[in-house]
Design a protein around this motif. Structure first.
Motif, PDB file in Angstrom:
ATOM      1  N   VAL A 181       6.987  -5.532   3.512  1.00 38.04           N
ATOM      2  CA  VAL A 181       6.485  -6.106   3.452  1.00 38.04           C
ATOM      3  C   VAL A 181       6.342  -7.307   4.217  1.00 38.04           C
ATOM      4  O   VAL A 181       6.849  -7.788   3.639  1.00 38.04           O
ATOM      5  CB  VAL A 181       6.392  -6.530   1.772  1.00 38.04           C
ATOM      6  CG1 VAL A 181       5.089  -7.504   1.504  1.00 38.04           C
ATOM      7  CG2 VAL A 181       5.899  -5.280   0.850  1.00 38.04           C
ATOM      8  N   SER A 213       1.240  -0.618   0.242  1.00 36.17           N
ATOM      9  CA  SER A 213       0.053   0.140  -0.014  1.00 36.17           C
ATOM     10  C   SER A 213       0.709   1.113   0.382  1.00 36.17           C
ATOM     11  O   SER A 213       1.412   1.386   0.874  1.00 36.17           O
ATOM     12  CB  SER A 213      -1.141  -0.309   1.272  1.00 36.17           C
ATOM     13  OG  SER A 213      -1.838   1.282   1.383  1.00 36.17           O
ATOM     14  N   SER A 270      -2.497 -13.260   5.218  1.00 33.10           N
ATOM     15  CA  SER A 270      -1.864 -11.900   4.313  1.00 33.10           C
ATOM     16  C   SER A 270      -0.301 -11.652   4.562  1.00 33.10           C
ATOM     17  O   SER A 270      -0.316 -12.010   5.267  1.00 33.10           O
ATOM     18  CB  SER A 270      -3.062 -10.848   3.502  1.00 33.10           C
ATOM     19  OG  SER A 270      -4.819 -11.283   4.230  1.00 33.10           O
ATOM     20  N   HIS A 293       3.592  -1.251   3.723  1.00 37.14           N
ATOM     21  CA  HIS A 293       2.914   0.459   3.389  1.00 37.14           C
ATOM     22  C   HIS A 293       4.642   1.312   3.128  1.00 37.14           C
ATOM     23  O   HIS A 293       5.108   1.424   4.111  1.00 37.14           O
ATOM     24  CB  HIS A 293       2.873   0.335   5.044  1.00 37.14           C
ATOM     25  CG  HIS A 293       2.321   2.505   5.021  1.00 37.14           C
ATOM     26  ND1 HIS A 293       1.190   2.806   3.773  1.00 37.14           N
ATOM     27  CD2 HIS A 293       1.914   2.975   5.737  1.00 37.14           C
ATOM     28  CE1 HIS A 293       0.719   4.147   3.705  1.00 37.14           C
ATOM     29  NE2 HIS A 293       1.113   3.915   5.530  1.00 37.14           N
ATOM     30  N   LEU A 303      -7.763  -3.187   5.802  1.00 40.51           N
ATOM     31  CA  LEU A 303      -6.583  -3.687   6.336  1.00 40.51           C
ATOM     32  C   LEU A 303      -7.823  -4.691   7.276  1.00 40.51           C
ATOM     33  O   LEU A 303      -7.215  -6.194   7.260  1.00 40.51           O
ATOM     34  CB  LEU A 303      -5.855  -2.986   7.201  1.00 40.51           C
ATOM     35  CG  LEU A 303      -4.821  -3.448   8.435  1.00 40.51           C
ATOM     36  CD1 LEU A 303      -3.733  -4.542   7.867  1.00 40.51           C
ATOM     37  CD2 LEU A 303      -4.188  -2.467   9.106  1.00 40.51           C
ATOM     38  N   LEU A 325       1.143  -7.439   4.301  1.00 42.61           N
ATOM     39  CA  LEU A 325       0.902  -6.283   3.804  1.00 42.61           C
ATOM     40  C   LEU A 325       2.174  -5.477   4.155  1.00 42.61           C
ATOM     41  O   LEU A 325       3.505  -6.107   4.965  1.00 42.61           O
ATOM     42  CB  LEU A 325       0.068  -5.809   4.695  1.00 42.61           C
ATOM     43  CG  LEU A 325      -0.904  -4.151   4.152  1.00 42.61           C
ATOM     44  CD1 LEU A 325      -0.825  -4.023   2.572  1.00 42.61           C
ATOM     45  CD2 LEU A 325      -1.023  -4.051   5.507  1.00 42.61           C
TER      46      LEU A 325
END
Length: 675
Positions: A533, A473, A510, A514, A503, A512
């Motif tokens: 990540v 993201s 998952s 940023h 989120l 993720l």
């Protein structure tokens, strides 16, 4: 019973395995420990097993359906022989809401099977037992197999003739998912023998097989109609149903309201349908359980149900994505597993289950401390139809299957399926269905059956959407992100709020990361990594990555004099995600911005497009989706970049549009990597 225990509470259970591969056993359908044993089928029920005698211990011979459990077997003789004088009078079977619970209830006979789940049946004469008999093999779903077995016995006893040969049906209880795997040419998953007749719990399985398109897949099915039906309902503990009634909820609430009450987004202001929930049911009241769509017709049916309800919604694909995320959070291994939580303390959310109506009947027949209640939503539902499907192309076997179908459609079989808790194909319910037993005698509205192509498409969507996400993201923090997009909300604040809600939709498996970007955030570099990540549940020091991302969102501020370093950031993000690509995930980038590229020292648009075009690898696909906020966004530039990777660009002018477009972007990965 589809995935549920298909044996009544009062039925005798199979004794421990003796270790003798030749010893017969009492087949108990889906509840048999470890599944159906392997080995050669004996042939006909009632034969003396190798090494045993017909009058030997229960462990050495098939179960007699009319023998009282725990007592000595009756001496040989006619079934109508008079009882001996002075014998104690049999106890009358107990009932619960009309459901027979005693060991002599008629449904006891529905669990008699010998061999390896095969039933070649007694009562046939020598003319049917010889090598000249025409045998058709039948694979039936475990939930309805007991009724099919009884029908096959009547069929065999009738000695029906086909082309001068006596026809015999041999029934085997088989998991529909395993049979579908074999017939689709995907391999072997516990079933190795292709049956002549297949009776799965739903036509959804046959449609998947017909649309598989694989070499070796079965084709040219002969469909003879359903033999039993059961609608998919929402099951809940009776106490919860009473609470909803006291709140003023209608007897038939809408699916939209029910799914909104089961939404999983902790910080979301909207339910999975991307619209505020209407009605009196509080949001997040339910903890929804859904049986695995890859393994159960009930799970598949819930996806088809969601697709049907959203067919006319212009945002249907995005909404379907939200629904799938809700379903994925509550996947249960089987229908039986869904009811495990019903006897536990609810905590902050009550357990509810999307389940066949018949499974509610089976659960309540066991007299739990609190019975389950079936809720029938107003829009209608999907029915499991238990179709009789002929796979054989031999004319004599097709003719024999049609004769068997006559028995399966007869009054005796209809009575048997009702004893098991099914409706007949015309919707007629068992006599036990009533408010007292948590079920409605009146059938719910049936939604139109989905075409085979639609079933295939929906399951492909599920396969993509249920994959875990690996996402980076990236949020624009240039000075213009401080402008208002709505009263009381800046562009950055609206973006952060949507990112927080998104989120909360992502499960812990998952991955993720940023970043933020503007111009010259790290020396001459336009972007800065705040959280790398990785798995959301991974601990990084004293906090998880999920907590660190939420903290980074909360602390994000604009760079007052910063511009928009769009192109350099897009290239860096794409290269990073490709370099760290993981094939078991959907790898994607979500970039939020409110303007055009303003870094004159960085790459141009043609250079950016050329770099991504050359770097894109369809074997290691990384998808870029871009969000433009407010006026001044050049959506054409954003779209050129995103569409090189199978993604797209979206422009929002209100906070509500930001939320809707976020879900739409997630749904873009349905066609990954082919779009």
């Amino acid at each position: 019973m589809s995935g549920h225990d298909d044996v009544p509470e009062w039925a005798p259970r199979t004794p421990p395995d003796s270790g003798d591969p030749g010893a017969p056993y009492t087949f108990l359908g889906a509840s048999y420990p470890g599944g159906v044993p392997t080995g050669p089928a004996d042939g006909a029920a009632g034969r003396t097993p190798p090494g045993g005698t017909a009058g030997g211990p229960a462990a050495d011979r098939p179960f007699d359906a009319f023998e009282r459990p725990g007592r000595a077997s009756r001496p040989p003789g006619p079934a109508h022989a008079a009882a001996k004088p002075g014998r104690r009078r049999p106890r009358v079977p107990r009932t619960f809401g009309g459901i027979l619970l005693g060991p002599l209830a008629g449904a006891v006979g529905l669990v008699l099977v010998t061999g390896i789940g095969a039933y070649a049946l007694t009562g046939t004469g020598d003319d049917c037992a010889g090598g000249g008999a025409l045998t058709i093999s039948v694979a039936a779903a475990p939930d309805v197999a007991p009724a099919v077995i009884r029908a096959a016995k009547r069929f065999n006893d009738a000695r029906r003739q086909v082309a001068g040969r006596c026809a015999i049906a041999r029934v085997r209880s088989a998991d529909p998912a395993a049979v579908a795997t074999l017939l689709s040419g995907k391999g072997v998953a516990g079933v190795t023998e292709r049956p002549d007749v297949w009776i799965p719990d739903s036509s959804l399985w046959t449609k998947l097989v017909e649309e598989s398109g694989r070499a070796g897949a079965a084709a040219d099915f002969t469909h003879l109609g359903g033999m039993a039906s059961s609608p998919i309902v929402l099951a809940m503990p009776r106490g919860l149903a009473v609470q909803l009634r006291n709140l003023g909820a209608p007897a038939q609430p809408s699916w939209k309201e029910l799914l909104a009450a089961a939404g999983t987004a902790e910080n979301a202001e909207q339910g999975p349908a991307t619209a505020p929930a209407e009605g009196v049911i509080p949001p997040r009241l339910f903890r929804l359980q859904v049986p695995d769509p890859d393994r159960t017709a009930t799970g598949m049916g819930t996806l088809m149900l969601a697709g049907a309800l959203l067919a006319d919604d212009p945002q249907g694909q995005a909404v379907f994505t939200g629904v799938v995320r809700t379903f994925r959070e509550g996947i249960a291994a089987s229908v039986k597993a869904q009811f495990a939580a019903f006897g536990q303390k609810p905590g902050e959310r009550y357990p509810v289950a999307l389940t066949p109506e018949q499974a509610v009947f089976a659960f309540n027949a066991k007299r739990p401390p609190e019975i389950a209640v079936a809720v029938y939503p107003a829009e209608g539902t999907v029915f499991l139809d238990h179709p009789v499907t002929v796979l054989s192309e031999e004319p004599v076997k097709v003719s024999a299957a049609r004769l068997l179908r006559e028995e399966l459609a007869g009054g005796a079989t209809r009575e048997d399926v009702r004893r098991l808790g099914f409706r007949t194909p015309d919707g007629t319910a068992p006599a036990a269905f009533s408010a007292k037993t948590g079920l409605s005698e009146r059938p719910p509205k049936a939604l139109p059956p989905a075409p085979a192509a639609e079933v295939k498409r929906t399951m492909q969507q599920w396969a993509q959407l249920s994959l875990s996400i690996r996402m980076l993201s990236i949020i624009d923090i240039s000075g213009s992100m401080d402008r208002k997009i709505a009263p009381g909300a800046t562009r950055l604040q609206s973006t952060i709020r949507t990112a927080q809600n998104g989120l909360s939709l992502l499960p812990d498996d998952s991955e993720l990361g940023h970043w933020v970007f503007s111009t010259e955030l790290e020396g001459e570099r336009d972007w800065r990594e705040l959280v790398g990540v990785g798995p959301l549940d991974e601990r990084l020091g004293s906090a998880t990555r999920r907590q660190l991302v939420l903290s980074a969102f909360a602390q994000t501020r604009v760079k007052e004099d910063g511009g928009t370093g769009l192109y350099e950031t897009a290239i860096a993000a794409f290269d990073h995600m490709k370099r760290t690509y993981k094939p078991e995930y959907v790898n994607s980038i979500l970039l939020w911005t409110d303007g055009k590229n303003e870094d004159k020292e960085g790459p141009s648009l043609p250079e950016t497009l050329d770099h991504i075009r050359r770097a894109y690898d369809p074997e290691r696909p990384v998808q870029i989706n871009m969000f433009g906020l407010g006026e001044g966004v050049d959506v054409g530039e954003l779209r050129q970049i995103a569409r090189l990777t199978g993604g797209d660009a979206y422009v929002a002018e209100t906070p509500g549009q930001v939320q809707a477009l976020f879900l739409k972007a997630l749904s873009q990965r349905v066609c990954e990597p082919d779009c």
